[in-house]
Design a protein around this motif. Structure first.
Motif, mmCIF file in Angstrom:
data_model
loop_
_atom_site.group_PDB
_atom_site.id
_atom_site.type_symbol
_atom_site.label_atom_id
_atom_site.label_comp_id
_atom_site.label_asym_id
_atom_site.label_seq_id
_atom_site.Cartn_x
_atom_site.Cartn_y
_atom_site.Cartn_z
ATOM 1 N N ALA A 143 7.956 -1.650 -18.695
ATOM 2 C CA ALA A 143 6.554 -1.249 -18.686
ATOM 3 C C ALA A 143 6.166 -1.011 -17.227
ATOM 4 C CB ALA A 143 5.672 -2.323 -19.320
ATOM 5 N N TYR A 144 5.043 -0.325 -17.014
ATOM 6 C CA TYR A 144 4.635 0.041 -15.663
ATOM 7 C C TYR A 144 3.149 -0.226 -15.469
ATOM 8 C CZ TYR A 144 9.070 2.569 -15.756
ATOM 9 O OH TYR A 144 10.399 2.891 -15.870
ATOM 10 N N LEU A 145 2.809 -0.843 -14.342
ATOM 11 C CA LEU A 145 1.415 -1.149 -14.018
ATOM 12 C C LEU A 145 1.002 -0.402 -12.757
ATOM 13 C CD1 LEU A 145 -1.160 -2.844 -14.577
ATOM 14 C CD2 LEU A 145 -0.182 -4.578 -13.041
ATOM 15 N N HIS A 146 -0.082 0.374 -12.877
ATOM 16 C CA HIS A 146 -0.692 1.000 -11.707
ATOM 17 C C HIS A 146 -1.918 0.161 -11.363
ATOM 18 C CE1 HIS A 146 -3.080 4.307 -9.624
ATOM 19 N NE2 HIS A 146 -1.991 4.170 -8.911
ATOM 20 N N ARG A 147 -1.759 -0.703 -10.375
ATOM 21 C CA ARG A 147 -2.793 -1.698 -10.084
ATOM 22 C C ARG A 147 -4.113 -1.071 -9.633
ATOM 23 N NH1 ARG A 147 -0.726 -6.724 -10.338
ATOM 24 N NH2 ARG A 147 1.556 -6.923 -10.162
ATOM 25 N N THR A 149 -5.717 1.512 -10.646
ATOM 26 C CA THR A 149 -6.576 1.877 -11.778
ATOM 27 C C THR A 149 -6.563 0.824 -12.884
ATOM 28 O OG1 THR A 149 -4.758 3.108 -12.830
ATOM 29 C CG2 THR A 149 -6.244 4.338 -11.365
ATOM 30 N N GLY A 150 -5.683 -0.179 -12.760
ATOM 31 C CA GLY A 150 -5.578 -1.190 -13.804
ATOM 32 C C GLY A 150 -4.941 -0.657 -15.071
ATOM 33 N N SER A 151 -4.098 0.360 -14.949
ATOM 34 C CA SER A 151 -3.501 1.021 -16.108
ATOM 35 C C SER A 151 -2.113 0.450 -16.397
ATOM 36 C CB SER A 151 -3.378 2.527 -15.858
ATOM 37 O OG SER A 151 -4.638 3.103 -15.612
ATOM 38 N N LEU A 152 -1.927 -0.019 -17.637
ATOM 39 C CA LEU A 152 -0.646 -0.535 -18.079
ATOM 40 C C LEU A 152 -0.004 0.460 -19.038
ATOM 41 C CD1 LEU A 152 1.460 -2.840 -18.256
ATOM 42 C CD2 LEU A 152 0.151 -3.726 -20.203
ATOM 43 N N ASP A 189 -3.478 -9.134 -16.620
ATOM 44 C CA ASP A 189 -4.817 -8.711 -16.216
ATOM 45 C C ASP A 189 -4.824 -7.206 -15.945
ATOM 46 O OD1 ASP A 189 -7.436 -8.662 -15.452
ATOM 47 O OD2 ASP A 189 -7.090 -9.516 -13.460
ATOM 48 N N PHE A 190 -4.821 -6.420 -17.019
ATOM 49 C CA PHE A 190 -4.944 -4.967 -16.898
ATOM 50 C C PHE A 190 -6.290 -4.544 -17.492
ATOM 51 C CE2 PHE A 190 -2.688 -5.824 -20.887
ATOM 52 C CZ PHE A 190 -3.475 -5.145 -21.809
ATOM 53 N N ARG A 191 -6.675 -3.290 -17.224
ATOM 54 C CA ARG A 191 -7.942 -2.772 -17.775
ATOM 55 C C ARG A 191 -7.714 -1.751 -18.882
ATOM 56 N NH1 ARG A 191 -9.285 -2.367 -12.264
ATOM 57 N NH2 ARG A 191 -9.594 -0.117 -12.337
ATOM 58 N N TYR A 192 -6.708 -0.890 -18.694
ATOM 59 C CA TYR A 192 -6.432 0.164 -19.682
ATOM 60 C C TYR A 192 -5.029 -0.048 -20.255
ATOM 61 C CZ TYR A 192 -10.383 2.454 -17.430
ATOM 62 O OH TYR A 192 -11.622 2.740 -16.907
ATOM 63 N N LEU A 194 -2.068 1.705 -22.296
ATOM 64 C CA LEU A 194 -1.581 3.053 -22.611
ATOM 65 C C LEU A 194 -0.200 2.947 -23.250
ATOM 66 C CD1 LEU A 194 -2.752 4.517 -19.223
ATOM 67 C CD2 LEU A 194 -3.846 4.903 -21.427
ATOM 68 N N PRO A 195 -0.152 2.673 -24.566
ATOM 69 C CA PRO A 195 1.128 2.526 -25.263
ATOM 70 C C PRO A 195 1.702 3.859 -25.691
ATOM 71 C CG PRO A 195 -0.684 2.085 -26.760
ATOM 72 C CD PRO A 195 -1.303 2.439 -25.435
ATOM 73 N N ALA A 196 2.968 3.834 -26.094
ATOM 74 C CA ALA A 196 3.658 5.077 -26.435
ATOM 75 C C ALA A 196 3.307 5.583 -27.827
ATOM 76 C CB ALA A 196 5.159 4.873 -26.326
#
Length: 233
Positions: A143-147, A149-152, A189-192, A194-196
């Motif tokens: 999985a990948y986290l873009h801190r 934007t809080g996007s997982l 602790d993510f905000r968004y 985004l699953p496949a």
């Protein structure tokens, strides 16, 4: 498939199924971005419905564009093997399911970066993305986290089974590992999210909006063998 705009360029997360490259590229352009600015592809795992557009996208970019392709270290050999491998469907029935990979890209303009310690460092330093080891669906699922934007980008390690319930799809390499990986992501602790597959939400779902699933499962969840983590308030 998701695309993230960064200061470095566009980052793709997975590449869809076989023959999807043209549709992905047209969608990126329709969204107001330039497909030529794709700098990296982050693959959650080796399955063909996530790597099917890989060769087509790299072919479009051409020899003048250098492309980093990130993938879990344990999944890279399975992608390169170009063979079908066995998975299981349903935690109790354990039905066999065959999966194959997408076609390999031309090595002249793309390099694979296995997500070992060095690969994770490259991904973070160049693109500001944190790789998260989430085995279970496949041996090397990431999985990948873009801190910023809080996007997982959770791939198949955490899904929205309904618009209001997060859990696991019942397809796996190792169910126990899949559950452990899902539990870890569900508590992050993510905000968004985004699953496949399955459902998608555009709003923020921080920790305070998540409540553990309690009580008995519904009939559909029992039949499908879903594993539930939290409800969204």
């Amino acid at each position: 498939m998701f695309v993230l705009k960064t200061d470095t360029g566009l980052i793709l997360f997975d590449t869809g199924s076989y023959g999807s490259a043209d549709r992905i590229l047209k969608s990126i352009k329709a969204a107001g971005f330039e497909p030529e600015t794709i700098k990296a592809i982050c693959l959650t795992h080796w399955h063909g419905d996530h790597t099917g557009g890989l060769a087509g996208i790299t072919a479009f970019l051409g020899a003048n564009q250098s492309l980093d392709i990130f993938i879990g270290e344990a999944d890279l050999p399975l992608l390169k093997d170009q063979s079908f491998h066995l998975l299981r469907f349903h935690p109790f029935l354990q039905l066999p399911v065959l999966h194959g990979p997408g076609r390999l890209p031309n090595s002249s303009n793309a390099r694979f970066c296995p997500l070992n310690t060095a690969g994770c460092e490259i991904l973070h330093q160049k693109y500001g993305i944190t790789a998260i080891d989430t085995p279970g669906h496949t041996p090397g699922h990431m999985a990948y986290l873009h801190r910023e934007t809080g996007s997982l980008f959770s791939g198949c390690a955490l899904s929205l089974l309904t618009p209001h319930v997060a859990g696991l799809v019942p397809v796996f390499h190792d169910r126990a590992e899949q559950i452990r990986s899902g539990e870890y992501l569900a508590g992050m602790d993510f905000r968004y999210l985004l699953p496949a597959h399955m459902c998608l939400r555009r709003d923020e779902i921080p920790l305070e909006r998540r409540r553990p699933v309690s009580g008995k499962k519904g009939v559909v969840s029992k039949l499908m063998g879903d594993h539930l983590f939290f409800k969204i308030l």
